[in-house]
Design a protein around this motif. Structure first.
Motif, mmCIF file in Angstrom:
data_model
loop_
_atom_site.group_PDB
_atom_site.id
_atom_site.type_symbol
_atom_site.label_atom_id
_atom_site.label_comp_id
_atom_site.label_asym_id
_atom_site.label_seq_id
_atom_site.Cartn_x
_atom_site.Cartn_y
_atom_site.Cartn_z
ATOM 1 N N ALA A 238 -7.579 -38.899 -43.648
ATOM 2 C CA ALA A 238 -7.426 -38.613 -42.227
ATOM 3 C C ALA A 238 -6.141 -39.207 -41.676
ATOM 4 C CB ALA A 238 -8.632 -39.153 -41.462
ATOM 5 N N LEU A 239 -5.806 -40.398 -42.131
ATOM 6 C CA LEU A 239 -4.603 -41.063 -41.656
ATOM 7 C C LEU A 239 -3.342 -40.394 -42.196
ATOM 8 C CD1 LEU A 239 -3.887 -43.579 -39.937
ATOM 9 C CD2 LEU A 239 -3.746 -44.868 -42.065
ATOM 10 N N ALA A 240 -3.386 -39.931 -43.437
ATOM 11 C CA ALA A 240 -2.199 -39.340 -44.059
ATOM 12 C C ALA A 240 -1.879 -37.961 -43.502
ATOM 13 C CB ALA A 240 -2.401 -39.252 -45.569
ATOM 14 N N ARG A 241 -2.908 -37.217 -43.140
ATOM 15 C CA ARG A 241 -2.652 -35.840 -42.706
ATOM 16 C C ARG A 241 -2.408 -35.728 -41.200
ATOM 17 N NH1 ARG A 241 -8.362 -32.465 -42.714
ATOM 18 N NH2 ARG A 241 -9.296 -33.453 -40.888
ATOM 19 N N ALA A 242 -2.650 -36.798 -40.445
ATOM 20 C CA ALA A 242 -2.473 -36.750 -39.001
ATOM 21 C C ALA A 242 -0.993 -36.777 -38.651
ATOM 22 C CB ALA A 242 -3.194 -37.924 -38.347
ATOM 23 N N PRO A 243 -0.584 -36.150 -37.549
ATOM 24 C CA PRO A 243 0.821 -36.191 -37.130
ATOM 25 C C PRO A 243 1.274 -37.615 -36.877
ATOM 26 C CG PRO A 243 -0.384 -34.499 -35.915
ATOM 27 C CD PRO A 243 -1.403 -35.295 -36.671
ATOM 28 N N ALA A 244 2.553 -37.870 -37.123
ATOM 29 C CA ALA A 244 3.083 -39.232 -36.996
ATOM 30 C C ALA A 244 3.005 -39.744 -35.572
ATOM 31 C CB ALA A 244 4.536 -39.269 -37.486
ATOM 32 N N ALA A 245 3.115 -38.852 -34.588
ATOM 33 C CA ALA A 245 3.106 -39.273 -33.191
ATOM 34 C C ALA A 245 1.723 -39.188 -32.573
ATOM 35 C CB ALA A 245 4.095 -38.423 -32.390
ATOM 36 N N ASP A 246 0.701 -38.966 -33.374
ATOM 37 C CA ASP A 246 -0.662 -38.860 -32.860
ATOM 38 C C ASP A 246 -1.082 -40.197 -32.254
ATOM 39 O OD1 ASP A 246 -3.240 -38.319 -32.267
ATOM 40 O OD2 ASP A 246 -3.805 -37.591 -34.266
ATOM 41 N N ALA A 247 -1.547 -40.154 -31.013
ATOM 42 C CA ALA A 247 -1.952 -41.379 -30.335
ATOM 43 C C ALA A 247 -3.435 -41.667 -30.507
ATOM 44 C CB ALA A 247 -1.611 -41.290 -28.843
ATOM 45 N N GLY A 248 -4.165 -40.808 -31.183
ATOM 46 C CA GLY A 248 -5.607 -40.993 -31.314
ATOM 47 C C GLY A 248 -5.982 -41.846 -32.507
ATOM 48 N N TRP A 249 -5.413 -43.058 -32.583
ATOM 49 C CA TRP A 249 -5.707 -43.925 -33.708
ATOM 50 C C TRP A 249 -6.920 -44.818 -33.472
ATOM 51 C CZ3 TRP A 249 -3.259 -41.849 -37.383
ATOM 52 C CH2 TRP A 249 -1.957 -41.393 -37.251
ATOM 53 N N ASP A 250 -7.429 -44.825 -32.253
ATOM 54 C CA ASP A 250 -8.519 -45.753 -31.946
ATOM 55 C C ASP A 250 -9.754 -45.477 -32.783
ATOM 56 O OD1 ASP A 250 -6.918 -46.979 -30.113
ATOM 57 O OD2 ASP A 250 -7.787 -45.993 -28.352
ATOM 58 N N ALA A 251 -10.084 -44.197 -32.967
ATOM 59 C CA ALA A 251 -11.285 -43.850 -33.730
ATOM 60 C C ALA A 251 -11.138 -44.272 -35.189
ATOM 61 C CB ALA A 251 -11.565 -42.352 -33.631
ATOM 62 N N VAL A 252 -9.961 -44.047 -35.771
ATOM 63 C CA VAL A 252 -9.740 -44.434 -37.170
ATOM 64 C C VAL A 252 -9.734 -45.953 -37.311
ATOM 65 C CG1 VAL A 252 -8.166 -44.265 -39.131
ATOM 66 C CG2 VAL A 252 -8.443 -42.323 -37.591
ATOM 67 N N ALA A 253 -9.068 -46.638 -36.383
ATOM 68 C CA ALA A 253 -9.046 -48.097 -36.430
ATOM 69 C C ALA A 253 -10.453 -48.670 -36.271
ATOM 70 C CB ALA A 253 -8.127 -48.642 -35.341
ATOM 71 N N GLY A 254 -11.251 -48.069 -35.386
ATOM 72 C CA GLY A 254 -12.628 -48.520 -35.226
ATOM 73 C C GLY A 254 -13.450 -48.300 -36.471
ATOM 74 N N ALA A 255 -13.208 -47.183 -37.153
ATOM 75 C CA ALA A 255 -13.930 -46.907 -38.398
ATOM 76 C C ALA A 255 -13.561 -47.918 -39.480
ATOM 77 C CB ALA A 255 -13.633 -45.483 -38.870
ATOM 78 N N VAL A 256 -12.286 -48.304 -39.550
ATOM 79 C CA VAL A 256 -11.863 -49.307 -40.542
ATOM 80 C C VAL A 256 -12.566 -50.633 -40.283
ATOM 81 C CG1 VAL A 256 -9.907 -50.632 -41.412
ATOM 82 C CG2 VAL A 256 -9.650 -48.194 -40.971
ATOM 83 N N GLU A 257 -12.654 -51.030 -39.019
ATOM 84 C CA GLU A 257 -13.343 -52.285 -38.683
ATOM 85 C C GLU A 257 -14.826 -52.201 -39.017
ATOM 86 O OE1 GLU A 257 -12.102 -55.209 -37.697
ATOM 87 O OE2 GLU A 257 -10.169 -54.280 -38.102
ATOM 88 N N ALA A 258 -15.438 -51.032 -38.790
ATOM 89 C CA ALA A 258 -16.860 -50.870 -39.105
ATOM 90 C C ALA A 258 -17.097 -50.949 -40.611
ATOM 91 C CB ALA A 258 -17.368 -49.535 -38.548
ATOM 92 N N VAL A 259 -16.207 -50.349 -41.396
ATOM 93 C CA VAL A 259 -16.343 -50.420 -42.852
ATOM 94 C C VAL A 259 -16.152 -51.858 -43.324
ATOM 95 C CG1 VAL A 259 -15.411 -49.615 -45.047
ATOM 96 C CG2 VAL A 259 -15.567 -48.047 -43.128
ATOM 97 N N LYS A 260 -15.235 -52.578 -42.714
ATOM 98 C CA LYS A 260 -15.027 -53.978 -43.089
ATOM 99 C C LYS A 260 -16.279 -54.809 -42.809
ATOM 100 C CE LYS A 260 -11.958 -57.931 -42.392
ATOM 101 N NZ LYS A 260 -13.065 -58.869 -42.170
ATOM 102 N N ALA A 261 -16.936 -54.556 -41.674
ATOM 103 C CA ALA A 261 -18.163 -55.291 -41.359
ATOM 104 C C ALA A 261 -19.260 -54.974 -42.375
ATOM 105 C CB ALA A 261 -18.622 -54.948 -39.945
ATOM 106 N N ALA A 262 -19.377 -53.691 -42.749
ATOM 107 C CA ALA A 262 -20.365 -53.316 -43.759
ATOM 108 C C ALA A 262 -20.041 -53.945 -45.105
ATOM 109 C CB ALA A 262 -20.431 -51.791 -43.887
ATOM 110 N N GLN A 263 -18.749 -54.010 -45.435
ATOM 111 C CA GLN A 263 -18.352 -54.646 -46.689
ATOM 112 C C GLN A 263 -18.702 -56.129 -46.678
ATOM 113 O OE1 GLN A 263 -14.101 -55.654 -47.738
ATOM 114 N NE2 GLN A 263 -14.371 -53.950 -49.168
ATOM 115 N N ASP A 264 -18.505 -56.787 -45.540
ATOM 116 C CA ASP A 264 -18.855 -58.207 -45.435
ATOM 117 C C ASP A 264 -20.318 -58.426 -45.770
ATOM 118 O OD1 ASP A 264 -16.313 -58.961 -44.727
ATOM 119 O OD2 ASP A 264 -16.696 -58.955 -42.567
#
Length: 389
Positions: A238-264
Motif C-alpha cells: 500500500a505504501l509503495a503504490r501510493a502517490p508520493a504526494a498523498d497526504a493520507g498517511w494517517d491510516a497506514v501509520a495507524g495500522a503500523v502502530e496497531a501491528v506493532k502492539a499486536a507483535q508486542d
C-alpha cells in the motif's frame, strides 16, 4: 567495514573472554583486564547491547539517514555473511594459552554465537522482504517533497517491525528444537512441549496428561505470526503504490502502530511460553491439576494478544490493505497470503484456544464490570437482623 562500524566488537571481544584465560576468578592476560564473568551478568548485559546494536545495524538506524532508506539487499546479505563468520569464531572456542589448540566454547561464547546467528537470519529475511526491495520504498531518505518525510517514517517503522519478527523467529526456532526426551521431561519449556506435540500428534496420548491449551498454543502463535507478516507485507504494498504526494498517511501509520502492539503481545506470550516449565501445564502422576497461576497468566496474555490482533486486522482493512499482497517473484520473503486469508486462519486457531481456556468467543475485549456498575457498591447491612441473616 559496514558492520564493524556499528557493532561493538571491542566490547564483544573483551567481555566474552576472547583472550587466553586462566582459572575462573583470575584476571585476563594480555591487553584485557576484565574479570572472569562467573555469574554471566555482564554477558547478559552484553547480549542486550549486542541485540540493540544488531538491530541498529541491520535496519540502517546506525548510519543516520539510513534509518529512513535502510540497507540495500546486497548490503544486508554482506552483513549476514559477516555475522555468521563472527558467530563461527565464538562457536569454535578460544585459543589455549601458549598452545596451538582450541579450548571448548563456554556457555557465554555459545550464547553470543546464537545471538549473532539470529541476527544473521534476520538480516537474510529482511534482504528479501518487500520493505527492502519494492521500488516505491527504496531511496526515501532525504526526500523533502510533500508527504516524503511521513512516508519514510512509516517505511522505517515497517522495517523495524519486520526485523524484530525475523530475529524473534530465529531465536524461538533455536529454543523449540528440543528432543522428544527433553519435551517429555520436566526440564523442557511450555513452548518446546507445545511445538513437539504439534509436530507429533500421534504421541500425545503417552505420558502425563496436559492442559488442553498446550495442544492449541503452537498453532495460535504461528497463526498470529503469519497474520502479522501478511499485514506488514500488505502495508508495504500500500505504501509503495501510493502517490508520493498523498497526504493520507494517517491510516497506514495507524495500522503500523496497531501491528506493532499486536507483535508486542505475541512476543510476550511467546516469551512466557519459553520461560514457563512444561511441568506447570501437566497433570501430576497422582491426578494433580496443572498450576492454576500459570494457566491464568497464559490466559491473560492470550486475551490481550487476541484483542491486539483484532485491532491490527481492523486497522489494516481501514488502510485499504486487507486484500493486498506482494508476489514472491518480487520479494522472496513476502507472505503468500493476504491479511484477509491470514485472518481466517487466526480465527480458527484462536477459537481452539478459546475453547481450551473457557474464554467466550468475541472480539477479545475484556468484559466490563457489569455487576459492580449495575449492582452498586457493597454496603454494610443497616440492622442487626440483616447482619446476622
Amino acid at each position: 567495514a559496514l558492520a564493524a562500524a556499528a557493532l561493538p566488537i571491542g566490547a564483544l571481544r573483551s567481555r566474552l573472554a576472547m583472550a587466553p584465560v586462566a582459572d575462573p576468578g583470575e584476571l585476563m592476560t594480555g591487553d584485557f583486564t576484565t574479570e572472569f564473568d562467573s555469574d554471566g551478568a555482564s554477558t547478559m548485559d552484553l547480549a542486550g547491547a549486542l541485540r540493540a546494536a544488531g538491530a541498529a545495524l541491520i535496519t540502517g538506524a546506525a548510519f543516520g539517514d539510513g534509518a529512513a532508506a535502510g540497507l540495500a539487499p546486497r548490503e544486508l546479505n554482506d552483513v549476514s555473511a559477516w555475522l555468521r563468520r563472527l558467530a563461527r569464531r565464538f562457536a569454535t572456542g578460544q585459543s589455549a594459552h601458549d598452545e596451538n589448540r582450541l579450548l571448548p566454547p563456554d556457555e557465554n561464547s555459545l550464547g553470543a554465537s546464537n545471538e549473532l546467528i539470529a541476527l544473521a537470519d534476520a538480516s537474510d529475511a529482511l534482504a528479501g522482504h518487500p520493505v527492502s526491495v519494492l521500488d516505491g520504498l527504496v531511496g526515501l531518505a532525504g526526500k523533502s517533497l510533500e508527504g516524503g518525510t511521513a512516508r519514510a517514517a512509516i517505511a522505517s517503522g515497517l522495517r523495524a517491525l519486520s526485523f524484530r519478527a525475523a530475529a524473534a523467529a530465529a531465536r524461538v526456532a533455536a529454543h523449540s528444537a528440543a528432543t522428544p526426551s527433553a519435551t517429555r521431561s520436566d526440564s523442557g519449556s511450555l513452548l518446546q512441549l507445545a511445538m513437539w506435540r504439534r509436530a507429533n500428534p500421534g504421541e500425545r496420548g503417552r505420558g502425563d496428561r496436559v492442559h488442553p491449551v498446550v495442544d492449541a498454543l503452537a498453532q495460535a502463535l504461528s497463526s498470529a505470526e503469519n497474520l502479522e507478516r501478511s499485514v506488514a507485507c500488505a502495508l508495504c504494498a500500500a505504501l509503495a503504490r501510493a502517490p508520493a504526494a498523498d497526504a493520507g498517511w494517517d491510516a497506514v501509520a495507524g495500522a503500523v502502530e496497531a501491528v506493532k502492539a499486536a507483535q508486542d503481545w505475541r512476543l510476550r506470550l511467546e516469551s512466557f511460553a519459553c520461560a514457563t516449565p512444561a511441568s506447570k501445564l501437566r497433570h501430576g502422576p497422582d491426578g494433580t491439576p496443572p498450576d492454576a497461576a500459570a494457566v491464568e497468566r497464559l490466559a491473560v496474555a492470550y486475551s490481550l494478544l487476541r484483542e491486539a490482533v483484532g485491532d491490527s486486522a481492523a486497522a489494516s482493512a481501514a488502510a485499504g490493505a486487507g486484500n493486498l499482497s506482494v508476489p514472491v517473484a518480487v520479494a522472496p520473503n513476502a507472505s503468500a497470503e493476504t491479511p484477509a486469508r491470514a485472518w481466517e486462519a487466526w480465527q480458527h486457531a484462536s477459537g481452539r484456544v478459546n475453547v481450551a481456556l473457557g474464554i467466550p468467543p468475541g472480539d477479545g475485549a475484556v468484559p466490563p464490570a457489569l455487576l459492580w456498575r449495575l449492582g452498586g457498591h457493597p454496603l454494610v447491612p443497616r440492622t442487626e437482623g440483616l447482619r446476622r441473616a
